[in-house]
Design an enzyme around this catalytic site. Sequence first.
Site, short mmCIF file in Angstrom:
data_model
loop_
_atom_site.label_atom_id
_atom_site.label_comp_id
_atom_site.label_asym_id
_atom_site.label_seq_id
_atom_site.Cartn_x
_atom_site.Cartn_y
_atom_site.Cartn_z
CD GLU A 119 -1.22 1.02 3.25
OE1 GLU A 119 -2.28 1.32 3.12
OE2 GLU A 119 -0.54 0.96 4.85
CG ASN A 120 2.46 3.05 3.07
OD1 ASN A 120 2.63 1.55 3.78
ND2 ASN A 120 1.44 3.51 2.87
CG ASN A 144 -4.89 3.54 5.56
OD1 ASN A 144 -3.96 1.91 5.65
ND2 ASN A 144 -4.12 4.59 5.95
CG HIS A 145 -1.33 4.30 2.31
ND1 HIS A 145 -1.90 6.92 2.47
CD2 HIS A 145 -0.87 4.44 3.25
CE1 HIS A 145 -1.83 6.44 3.35
NE2 HIS A 145 -1.38 5.81 4.27
CG HIS A 156 -3.46 -2.09 6.11
ND1 HIS A 156 -2.53 -2.10 6.09
CD2 HIS A 156 -4.17 -1.02 6.01
CE1 HIS A 156 -1.67 -1.74 5.53
NE2 HIS A 156 -2.44 -0.60 5.71
CG HIS A 204 4.43 1.38 8.53
ND1 HIS A 204 4.94 2.08 7.68
CD2 HIS A 204 3.56 0.64 7.52
CE1 HIS A 204 4.35 2.27 6.32
NE2 HIS A 204 3.32 1.04 6.81
#
Length: 260
Positions: free
Chosen positions: A39-40, A67-68, A149, A176
Amino acid sequence: MKVIFLGDIVGEPGCRFAAETLSEILPLHQPDLVIANGENATKGRGLSQKTVESLYDAGVEIVTMGNHTWDQREILRFIDSDERIVRPANYPVDTPGRGYTICKVNQRKVLIINVMGRTFLSQLDCPFNAVERILAEHSDICHVIIDMHAEVTSEKLGMGWAFAGKVSAVLGTHTHVPTADATILPGGTAYITDVGMVGPRDGILGMNRTQVIQRMRTQMPTRFEVADGANQFCAVLFELDDETGRAKHIESLNRFEPHQ
Ligand SMILES: [Fe+2]
Ligand SMILES: [Fe+2]
């Protein structure tokens, strides 16, 4: 079957360090499946076509999100057609992409589900109901891996215990920061509250620390960029019984470069 799951990969440094570390550990552990949270992976936010291709080249076979998911708008061009990308299943009905995917490993079907917690995140549908619904539709599959997540530890523990003995693994992502609680829950479910991150460790959650601290101190909108410097690689390796799907073993595979 052996599975390696990488926590949130952050930016170009994260992709590079993931590829570098995988090239060393894949021959060593010889996993049957490699999954990563992406996602990042593009500039710390979202996933571009170019980035996801680089992850596939590095040996990643399935990419989960969070969420990203929508931060790189171009994902709308390929998320429907690429069955290797899984976004949270508890997004509203008709959201592009898929909340789970099924792949074949050693002649067995493996069901990979991504769900998102709701504490300090968007108020999506209930993640527990979403998992229950998917499991009911695929009761023939006994190898089931969930990427939970979520921001808070309790919600991830909730997902782990709610499905202990019903799925093969519940793996937390999003914070993270790797937790030290990798375990096998009763009934054979591999569990960890958060796998951690692959990316720059001298930033804050992978982003430039000066910019993050500036926002914390001033509360003003500040642009965050991916940090540079030393990297970390956080993943878990777990092994599932080929017949029953029950987890037999889980361990963290974490590497931290020295601070610069
Ligand atoms: Fe993340
Ligand atoms: Fe996230």
